[in-house]
Design an enzyme around this catalytic site. Structure first.
Site, PDB file in Angstrom:
ATOM      1  N   HIS A   1       0.915  -1.136  -0.329  1.00 21.56           N
ATOM      2  CA  HIS A   1       0.139   0.226  -0.122  1.00 21.56           C
ATOM      3  C   HIS A   1       0.667   1.420  -0.211  1.00 21.56           C
ATOM      4  CE1 HIS A   1       0.199   0.853   4.035  1.00 21.56           C
ATOM      5  NE2 HIS A   1       0.638  -0.761   4.437  1.00 21.56           N
TER       6      HIS A   1
ATOM      7  N   ASP B   1       0.071   4.298   1.029  1.00 26.23           N
ATOM      8  CA  ASP B   1      -0.665   5.450   2.137  1.00 26.23           C
ATOM      9  C   ASP B   1       0.180   5.254   3.379  1.00 26.23           C
ATOM     10  OD1 ASP B   1      -2.148   3.170   2.364  1.00 26.23           O
ATOM     11  OD2 ASP B   1      -2.725   4.261   3.742  1.00 26.23           O
TER      12      ASP B   1
ATOM     13  N   ASP C   1       6.317   1.802   6.656  1.00 27.84           N
ATOM     14  CA  ASP C   1       4.970   1.060   6.193  1.00 27.84           C
ATOM     15  C   ASP C   1       4.229   1.655   5.316  1.00 27.84           C
ATOM     16  OD1 ASP C   1       2.948  -0.669   6.843  1.00 27.84           O
ATOM     17  OD2 ASP C   1       2.434   0.261   8.926  1.00 27.84           O
TER      18      ASP C   1
ATOM     19  N   GLU D   1      -4.700   2.050   2.560  1.00 28.78           N
ATOM     20  CA  GLU D   1      -4.901   0.583   3.260  1.00 28.78           C
ATOM     21  C   GLU D   1      -5.225   0.944   5.217  1.00 28.78           C
ATOM     22  OE1 GLU D   1      -3.093  -2.162   5.933  1.00 28.78           O
ATOM     23  OE2 GLU D   1      -2.592  -0.641   5.735  1.00 28.78           O
TER      24      GLU D   1
END
Length: 416
Positions: A82, A84, A145, A179
Protein backbone atom coordinates in the site's frame (compact mmCIF):
# COMPACT_ATOMS: atom_id res chain seq x y z
CA UNK A 1 21.57 -16.62 -1.86
CA UNK A 2 22.24 -13.05 -2.96
CA UNK A 3 20.58 -11.09 -5.76
CA UNK A 4 21.65 -7.95 -7.53
CA UNK A 5 19.37 -5.23 -6.16
CA UNK A 6 21.32 -2.12 -7.13
CA UNK A 7 18.44 0.36 -6.94
CA UNK A 8 16.56 -0.92 -3.88
CA UNK A 9 17.90 1.64 -1.41
CA UNK A 10 17.53 4.52 -3.85
CA UNK A 11 13.94 3.50 -4.60
CA UNK A 12 13.01 3.31 -0.95
CA UNK A 13 14.56 6.69 -0.11
CA UNK A 14 12.73 8.29 -3.02
CA UNK A 15 9.36 6.80 -2.11
CA UNK A 16 9.41 7.76 1.58
CA UNK A 17 9.92 11.42 0.70
CA UNK A 18 6.51 11.56 -1.00
CA UNK A 19 3.89 12.56 1.57
CA UNK A 20 1.20 9.86 1.38
CA UNK A 21 -0.26 10.16 4.87
CA UNK A 22 -3.85 8.86 4.85
CA UNK A 23 -6.62 11.03 6.30
CA UNK A 24 -9.51 9.68 8.36
CA UNK A 25 -12.89 11.05 7.37
CA UNK A 26 -11.84 12.28 3.94
CA UNK A 27 -14.69 12.20 1.38
CA UNK A 28 -12.31 11.15 -1.39
CA UNK A 29 -10.53 7.92 -2.33
CA UNK A 30 -7.64 8.06 -2.02
CA UNK A 31 -7.95 10.30 1.01
CA UNK A 32 -4.88 12.42 0.14
CA UNK A 33 -3.36 13.60 -3.18
CA UNK A 34 0.16 12.41 -2.34
CA UNK A 35 -0.95 8.82 -2.88
CA UNK A 36 -1.85 9.70 -6.46
CA UNK A 37 1.54 11.37 -6.87
CA UNK A 38 3.45 8.30 -5.72
CA UNK A 39 1.21 6.11 -7.88
CA UNK A 40 2.06 8.15 -10.98
CA UNK A 41 5.74 7.87 -10.14
CA UNK A 42 5.42 4.11 -9.90
CA UNK A 43 3.51 3.85 -13.18
CA UNK A 44 6.47 5.50 -14.91
CA UNK A 45 8.98 3.23 -13.18
CA UNK A 46 7.07 0.04 -13.91
CA UNK A 47 6.76 1.00 -17.57
CA UNK A 48 10.49 1.72 -17.73
CA UNK A 49 11.21 -1.68 -16.17
CA UNK A 50 9.16 -3.27 -18.94
CA UNK A 51 6.04 -4.49 -17.17
CA UNK A 52 2.85 -4.88 -19.16
CA UNK A 53 -0.70 -3.60 -18.58
CA UNK A 54 0.56 -0.81 -16.34
CA UNK A 55 -2.21 1.51 -15.21
CA UNK A 56 -3.40 3.73 -12.40
CA UNK A 57 -7.14 3.53 -11.81
CA UNK A 58 -9.42 6.46 -11.11
CA UNK A 59 -9.03 5.49 -7.44
CA UNK A 60 -5.24 5.70 -7.56
CA UNK A 61 -4.66 1.94 -7.45
CA UNK A 62 -1.64 0.91 -9.52
CA UNK A 63 -1.62 -2.46 -11.28
CA UNK A 64 0.84 -4.07 -13.69
CA UNK A 65 1.83 -7.50 -14.99
CA UNK A 66 5.17 -9.26 -15.12
CA UNK A 67 4.73 -11.56 -18.15
CA UNK A 68 5.21 -15.30 -17.76
CA UNK A 69 8.49 -16.91 -18.76
CA UNK A 70 7.13 -20.49 -18.81
CA UNK A 71 5.27 -22.03 -21.72
CA UNK A 72 2.76 -24.03 -19.69
CA UNK A 73 -0.41 -22.63 -18.15
CA UNK A 74 0.98 -21.49 -14.78
CA UNK A 75 -1.32 -19.78 -12.26
CA UNK A 76 -1.27 -16.01 -11.88
CA UNK A 77 -0.21 -14.67 -8.48
CA UNK A 78 -0.07 -11.15 -7.06
CA UNK A 79 2.30 -9.17 -4.86
CA UNK A 80 0.59 -6.31 -3.04
CA UNK A 81 1.65 -3.27 -0.99
CA UNK A 82 0.00 0.00 0.00
CA UNK A 83 1.07 3.53 -0.86
CA UNK A 84 -0.31 5.37 2.16
CA UNK A 85 1.24 5.90 5.57
CA UNK A 86 -0.40 6.04 8.97
CA UNK A 87 -2.09 9.25 10.15
CA UNK A 88 -0.94 8.49 13.71
CA UNK A 89 2.39 10.27 13.07
CA UNK A 90 3.08 12.95 10.47
CA UNK A 91 4.35 11.79 7.09
CA UNK A 92 5.04 15.34 5.86
CA UNK A 93 8.63 16.24 5.06
CA UNK A 94 10.19 12.84 5.79
CA UNK A 95 13.98 13.09 6.04
CA UNK A 96 15.39 9.56 5.89
CA UNK A 97 18.81 8.93 7.38
CA UNK A 98 21.00 6.04 6.22
CA UNK A 99 23.24 4.44 8.86
CA UNK A 100 25.84 2.36 7.04
CA UNK A 101 27.62 -0.38 9.01
CA UNK A 102 25.36 0.11 12.02
CA UNK A 103 27.38 -0.15 15.24
CA UNK A 104 24.77 -1.93 17.39
CA UNK A 105 24.19 1.01 19.75
CA UNK A 106 21.20 3.24 20.53
CA UNK A 107 20.36 5.63 17.69
CA UNK A 108 19.71 9.29 18.56
CA UNK A 109 17.60 10.94 15.88
CA UNK A 110 19.08 14.37 15.09
CA UNK A 111 15.89 16.20 14.13
CA UNK A 112 14.58 15.63 17.66
CA UNK A 113 17.29 14.31 20.00
CA UNK A 114 14.66 13.30 22.56
CA UNK A 115 13.68 10.56 20.11
CA UNK A 116 16.06 7.64 20.64
CA UNK A 117 15.75 4.17 19.13
CA UNK A 118 16.98 2.09 22.04
CA UNK A 119 18.36 -1.39 21.54
CA UNK A 120 16.70 -2.48 24.79
CA UNK A 121 13.31 -1.55 23.34
CA UNK A 122 14.06 -2.71 19.76
CA UNK A 123 16.02 -5.95 20.18
CA UNK A 124 15.80 -6.69 16.44
CA UNK A 125 18.44 -3.97 16.03
CA UNK A 126 21.06 -6.34 17.42
CA UNK A 127 20.47 -8.68 14.49
CA UNK A 128 21.33 -5.81 12.15
CA UNK A 129 24.74 -4.88 13.53
CA UNK A 130 27.10 -4.20 10.64
CA UNK A 131 24.20 -3.78 8.23
CA UNK A 132 22.53 -0.70 6.72
CA UNK A 133 19.78 0.85 8.86
CA UNK A 134 17.42 3.58 7.63
CA UNK A 135 15.63 5.81 10.15
CA UNK A 136 13.65 9.00 10.18
CA UNK A 137 15.23 12.14 11.64
CA UNK A 138 12.81 11.93 14.59
CA UNK A 139 10.29 14.54 13.45
CA UNK A 140 8.09 12.24 11.33
CA UNK A 141 7.53 8.57 10.75
CA UNK A 142 9.76 6.94 8.13
CA UNK A 143 7.12 5.27 5.99
CA UNK A 144 8.69 1.81 5.77
CA UNK A 145 5.11 0.75 6.48
CA UNK A 146 4.50 0.13 3.64
CA UNK A 147 6.98 1.74 1.25
CA UNK A 148 9.45 -1.00 2.13
CA UNK A 149 6.90 -3.31 0.55
CA UNK A 150 6.47 -1.04 -2.47
CA UNK A 151 10.24 -0.86 -2.95
CA UNK A 152 10.85 -4.60 -2.59
CA UNK A 153 8.07 -5.52 -5.02
CA UNK A 154 9.29 -3.00 -7.59
CA UNK A 155 12.90 -4.14 -7.18
CA UNK A 156 11.86 -7.79 -7.49
CA UNK A 157 9.94 -6.93 -10.65
CA UNK A 158 13.03 -5.25 -12.08
CA UNK A 159 15.15 -8.30 -11.19
CA UNK A 160 12.73 -10.73 -12.84
CA UNK A 161 12.59 -8.60 -15.99
CA UNK A 162 16.41 -8.58 -16.14
CA UNK A 163 16.47 -12.36 -15.77
CA UNK A 164 13.96 -13.93 -18.17
CA UNK A 165 15.70 -17.28 -17.64
CA UNK A 166 13.97 -17.51 -14.24
CA UNK A 167 10.84 -19.64 -14.74
CA UNK A 168 7.61 -18.11 -13.45
CA UNK A 169 4.01 -17.62 -14.44
CA UNK A 170 2.13 -14.31 -14.81
CA UNK A 171 2.66 -12.03 -11.82
CA UNK A 172 0.42 -9.11 -10.93
CA UNK A 173 1.81 -6.10 -9.09
CA UNK A 174 -0.80 -4.20 -7.05
CA UNK A 175 -0.29 -0.99 -5.08
CA UNK A 176 -3.35 0.10 -3.08
CA UNK A 177 -4.31 3.31 -1.25
CA UNK A 178 -5.73 4.11 2.20
CA UNK A 179 -4.89 0.76 3.81
CA UNK A 180 -4.05 2.54 7.06
CA UNK A 181 -7.64 3.75 7.42
CA UNK A 182 -9.17 0.40 6.51
CA UNK A 183 -10.05 1.12 2.87
CA UNK A 184 -7.12 -0.41 1.02
CA UNK A 185 -9.03 -2.87 -1.15
CA UNK A 186 -12.47 -1.26 -1.27
CA UNK A 187 -11.92 -0.72 -4.99
CA UNK A 188 -9.98 -3.92 -5.74
CA UNK A 189 -11.86 -6.78 -7.40
CA UNK A 190 -9.97 -10.09 -7.11
CA UNK A 191 -11.79 -11.38 -10.19
CA UNK A 192 -10.30 -8.56 -12.25
CA UNK A 193 -6.83 -9.44 -10.98
CA UNK A 194 -7.35 -13.02 -12.11
CA UNK A 195 -5.04 -14.47 -9.47
CA UNK A 196 -5.08 -17.74 -7.58
CA UNK A 197 -3.35 -16.20 -4.53
CA UNK A 198 -1.92 -12.87 -3.42
CA UNK A 199 0.84 -11.92 -1.01
CA UNK A 200 1.00 -8.64 0.88
CA UNK A 201 4.53 -7.42 1.59
CA UNK A 202 3.64 -5.60 4.80
CA UNK A 203 5.35 -7.38 7.68
CA UNK A 204 7.97 -6.81 10.32
CA UNK A 205 11.01 -8.93 11.15
CA UNK A 206 12.89 -10.97 8.57
CA UNK A 207 11.49 -14.40 7.74
CA UNK A 208 7.97 -13.84 9.04
CA UNK A 209 5.11 -15.60 7.25
CA UNK A 210 1.66 -14.67 8.50
CA UNK A 211 -1.60 -16.40 7.63
CA UNK A 212 -3.67 -15.19 10.54
CA UNK A 213 -4.74 -11.74 11.68
CA UNK A 214 -7.02 -10.18 14.21
CA UNK A 215 -10.69 -9.95 13.37
CA UNK A 216 -11.58 -6.30 13.70
CA UNK A 217 -14.52 -3.98 14.28
CA UNK A 218 -14.61 -0.25 14.87
CA UNK A 219 -16.93 1.36 17.40
CA UNK A 220 -18.19 4.93 17.48
CA UNK A 221 -19.59 5.91 20.87
CA UNK A 222 -21.60 9.15 20.73
CA UNK A 223 -22.44 10.90 24.02
CA UNK A 224 -25.39 13.30 23.85
CA UNK A 225 -25.45 15.80 26.71
CA UNK A 226 -27.03 19.20 27.27
CA UNK A 227 -25.19 22.49 27.23
CA UNK A 228 -26.11 25.66 29.13
CA UNK A 229 -24.11 28.56 30.51
CA UNK A 230 -22.02 27.33 33.47
CA UNK A 231 -23.53 30.03 35.67
CA UNK A 232 -26.94 28.42 35.19
CA UNK A 233 -25.77 24.82 35.00
CA UNK A 234 -26.88 23.33 38.31
CA UNK A 235 -29.45 20.63 37.71
CA UNK A 236 -29.57 21.46 34.00
CA UNK A 237 -26.21 20.82 32.31
CA UNK A 238 -25.33 17.32 31.18
CA UNK A 239 -21.64 17.34 30.28
CA UNK A 240 -20.98 14.78 27.56
CA UNK A 241 -17.23 15.10 28.13
CA UNK A 242 -17.65 13.86 31.69
CA UNK A 243 -19.89 11.07 30.41
CA UNK A 244 -17.14 9.99 28.02
CA UNK A 245 -14.58 10.11 30.82
CA UNK A 246 -16.82 7.94 33.01
CA UNK A 247 -17.32 5.50 30.14
CA UNK A 248 -13.57 5.18 29.56
CA UNK A 249 -12.93 4.69 33.28
CA UNK A 250 -15.24 1.65 33.25
CA UNK A 251 -13.35 -0.13 30.45
CA UNK A 252 -11.57 -3.17 31.92
CA UNK A 253 -7.85 -2.30 32.06
CA UNK A 254 -6.94 -5.92 31.35
CA UNK A 255 -8.57 -5.54 27.92
CA UNK A 256 -6.33 -2.66 26.84
CA UNK A 257 -3.58 -3.01 24.20
CA UNK A 258 -1.07 -2.05 26.90
CA UNK A 259 -2.03 -5.11 28.94
CA UNK A 260 -2.41 -7.75 26.21
CA UNK A 261 -0.10 -9.74 23.95
CA UNK A 262 0.11 -12.81 21.71
CA UNK A 263 -3.44 -14.08 21.04
CA UNK A 264 -5.21 -11.83 23.55
CA UNK A 265 -7.77 -9.39 22.16
CA UNK A 266 -8.42 -5.82 23.28
CA UNK A 267 -10.72 -2.81 23.18
CA UNK A 268 -8.92 0.43 22.45
CA UNK A 269 -10.17 4.04 22.66
CA UNK A 270 -7.98 6.01 20.25
CA UNK A 271 -9.75 9.29 19.39
CA UNK A 272 -11.85 11.52 21.66
CA UNK A 273 -13.42 14.69 20.29
CA UNK A 274 -16.30 17.00 21.17
CA UNK A 275 -17.71 19.46 23.66
CA UNK A 276 -20.25 19.68 26.46
CA UNK A 277 -23.28 18.89 24.30
CA UNK A 278 -21.78 16.18 22.11
CA UNK A 279 -18.68 14.01 22.42
CA UNK A 280 -17.52 11.20 20.15
CA UNK A 281 -15.24 8.37 21.15
CA UNK A 282 -13.65 6.17 18.47
CA UNK A 283 -12.66 2.66 19.52
CA UNK A 284 -11.04 -0.42 18.03
CA UNK A 285 -12.29 -3.92 18.87
CA UNK A 286 -9.83 -6.75 18.19
CA UNK A 287 -9.69 -10.51 18.72
CA UNK A 288 -8.41 -13.56 16.85
CA UNK A 289 -11.74 -15.30 17.45
CA UNK A 290 -14.43 -13.43 15.54
CA UNK A 291 -17.35 -14.30 17.92
CA UNK A 292 -15.54 -12.49 20.72
CA UNK A 293 -16.03 -9.19 18.89
CA UNK A 294 -19.75 -9.49 19.66
CA UNK A 295 -18.88 -9.96 23.33
CA UNK A 296 -16.75 -6.83 23.22
CA UNK A 297 -19.59 -4.90 21.57
CA UNK A 298 -21.99 -6.12 24.27
CA UNK A 299 -19.52 -4.90 26.90
CA UNK A 300 -19.53 -1.41 25.38
CA UNK A 301 -23.33 -1.35 25.29
CA UNK A 302 -23.52 -2.49 28.91
CA UNK A 303 -21.15 0.27 30.03
CA UNK A 304 -23.11 2.80 27.99
CA UNK A 305 -26.30 1.80 29.79
CA UNK A 306 -24.58 2.24 33.16
CA UNK A 307 -23.34 5.70 32.27
CA UNK A 308 -26.71 6.76 30.86
CA UNK A 309 -28.30 5.83 34.17
CA UNK A 310 -25.81 8.06 35.98
CA UNK A 311 -26.76 11.06 33.80
CA UNK A 312 -30.59 11.26 33.55
CA UNK A 313 -31.68 12.90 30.32
CA UNK A 314 -28.56 11.86 28.43
CA UNK A 315 -28.22 9.44 25.53
CA UNK A 316 -25.34 7.27 24.38
CA UNK A 317 -25.28 5.69 20.93
CA UNK A 318 -23.02 2.71 20.27
CA UNK A 319 -22.44 2.06 16.58
CA UNK A 320 -20.35 -0.95 15.53
CA UNK A 321 -18.83 -1.23 12.05
CA UNK A 322 -17.11 -4.31 10.64
CA UNK A 323 -13.54 -3.72 9.45
CA UNK A 324 -11.93 -7.06 8.56
CA UNK A 325 -11.88 -10.69 9.61
CA UNK A 326 -9.17 -13.20 10.50
CA UNK A 327 -7.69 -14.44 7.23
CA UNK A 328 -7.07 -17.89 8.75
CA UNK A 329 -10.35 -19.42 7.58
CA UNK A 330 -9.84 -18.17 4.04
CA UNK A 331 -6.57 -20.09 3.69
CA UNK A 332 -8.22 -23.49 3.95
CA UNK A 333 -9.28 -23.65 0.32
CA UNK A 334 -5.77 -23.02 -1.03
CA UNK A 335 -3.21 -24.68 1.26
CA UNK A 336 -0.38 -23.90 -1.16
CA UNK A 337 -0.67 -20.20 -0.29
CA UNK A 338 1.01 -20.69 3.08
CA UNK A 339 3.01 -23.81 2.21
CA UNK A 340 4.75 -22.09 -0.71
CA UNK A 341 5.40 -18.97 1.38
CA UNK A 342 7.14 -21.08 3.99
CA UNK A 343 9.14 -22.99 1.37
CA UNK A 344 10.15 -19.80 -0.47
CA UNK A 345 11.37 -18.26 2.78
CA UNK A 346 13.52 -21.33 3.44
CA UNK A 347 14.89 -21.28 -0.11
CA UNK A 348 15.81 -17.64 0.39
CA UNK A 349 18.08 -18.81 3.21
CA UNK A 350 15.96 -17.48 6.03
CA UNK A 351 14.63 -18.97 9.25
CA UNK A 352 10.85 -19.14 9.03
CA UNK A 353 8.71 -17.52 11.73
CA UNK A 354 5.00 -18.29 11.33
CA UNK A 355 3.06 -15.77 13.36
CA UNK A 356 -0.37 -14.30 13.81
CA UNK A 357 -0.59 -10.56 13.20
CA UNK A 358 -1.92 -8.41 16.02
CA UNK A 359 -3.46 -6.20 13.40
CA UNK A 360 -4.62 -6.52 9.82
CA UNK A 361 -3.49 -5.94 6.26
CA UNK A 362 -5.05 -5.59 2.85
CA UNK A 363 -4.69 -9.36 2.81
CA UNK A 364 -7.37 -9.71 5.48
CA UNK A 365 -10.00 -8.13 3.27
CA UNK A 366 -8.74 -9.72 0.06
CA UNK A 367 -8.94 -13.14 1.70
CA UNK A 368 -12.51 -12.35 2.77
CA UNK A 369 -13.22 -11.47 -0.87
CA UNK A 370 -12.05 -14.92 -1.92
CA UNK A 371 -8.36 -14.33 -2.72
CA UNK A 372 -6.13 -16.10 -0.14
CA UNK A 373 -3.50 -13.50 0.72
CA UNK A 374 -0.88 -14.26 3.38
CA UNK A 375 1.47 -11.54 4.60
CA UNK A 376 5.27 -11.54 4.27
CA UNK A 377 7.94 -9.54 6.08
CA UNK A 378 9.55 -6.41 4.66
CA UNK A 379 11.53 -5.16 7.66
CA UNK A 380 9.00 -2.73 9.15
CA UNK A 381 10.07 -1.90 12.69
CA UNK A 382 8.46 0.55 15.17
CA UNK A 383 5.94 1.52 12.49
CA UNK A 384 3.49 4.42 12.97
CA UNK A 385 6.16 6.12 15.08
CA UNK A 386 9.02 8.65 14.81
CA UNK A 387 11.17 5.73 16.00
CA UNK A 388 10.40 3.74 12.85
CA UNK A 389 13.33 2.05 11.14
CA UNK A 390 14.12 -0.55 8.53
CA UNK A 391 17.13 -2.57 7.38
CA UNK A 392 18.31 -2.66 3.77
CA UNK A 393 19.54 -6.25 4.00
CA UNK A 394 16.16 -7.39 5.35
CA UNK A 395 14.45 -5.70 2.40
CA UNK A 396 16.87 -7.54 0.12
CA UNK A 397 15.77 -10.77 1.82
CA UNK A 398 12.16 -9.89 0.96
CA UNK A 399 13.15 -9.53 -2.70
CA UNK A 400 14.67 -13.03 -2.57
CA UNK A 401 11.46 -14.46 -1.11
CA UNK A 402 9.42 -12.88 -3.91
CA UNK A 403 11.70 -14.40 -6.54
CA UNK A 404 11.55 -17.85 -4.91
CA UNK A 405 7.77 -17.69 -4.57
CA UNK A 406 7.45 -16.73 -8.20
CA UNK A 407 9.38 -19.86 -9.22
CA UNK A 408 7.40 -22.17 -6.93
CA UNK A 409 4.09 -21.02 -8.40
CA UNK A 410 5.63 -21.02 -11.88
CA UNK A 411 6.18 -24.77 -11.60
CA UNK A 412 2.44 -25.34 -11.06
CA UNK A 413 -0.08 -25.87 -13.85
CA UNK A 414 -3.71 -24.80 -14.02
CA UNK A 415 -6.03 -27.46 -15.41
CA UNK A 416 -7.66 -26.32 -18.63
Amino acid sequence: MSLDTPTLLERFLRYVQVDTEAKEGSPTYPSTPGQLDLGRMLVNELEEIGLQEVRQSDYGIVTATIPATVSHNAPTIAFIAHLDTSPETSGHGVKPIVHHNYNGEDIVLPGNPSQVIRVAESPDLLKCKGKTIITTDGTTLLGADNKAGVATITEAAAYLMRHPEIPHGPIRVVFTCDEEIGKGVVHVDPKELGCIVGYTLDGAAEGEVEGETFSADKALITFHGKNIHPALAKGKMINSIRMAGMFISKLPPELSPEATEDREGFVHPYVLEGGVALTKLHMLLRDFETPKLSQQADLLRSIASEVEAMYPGSRIDVDIHEQYRNMRDGMVGEPRAMAFAVEATKRAGLEVHQRAIRGGTDGSQLTAKGLPTPNLSTAEHNFHSPLEWTCLEEMQSAVRVIVELSQLWGAETIDE
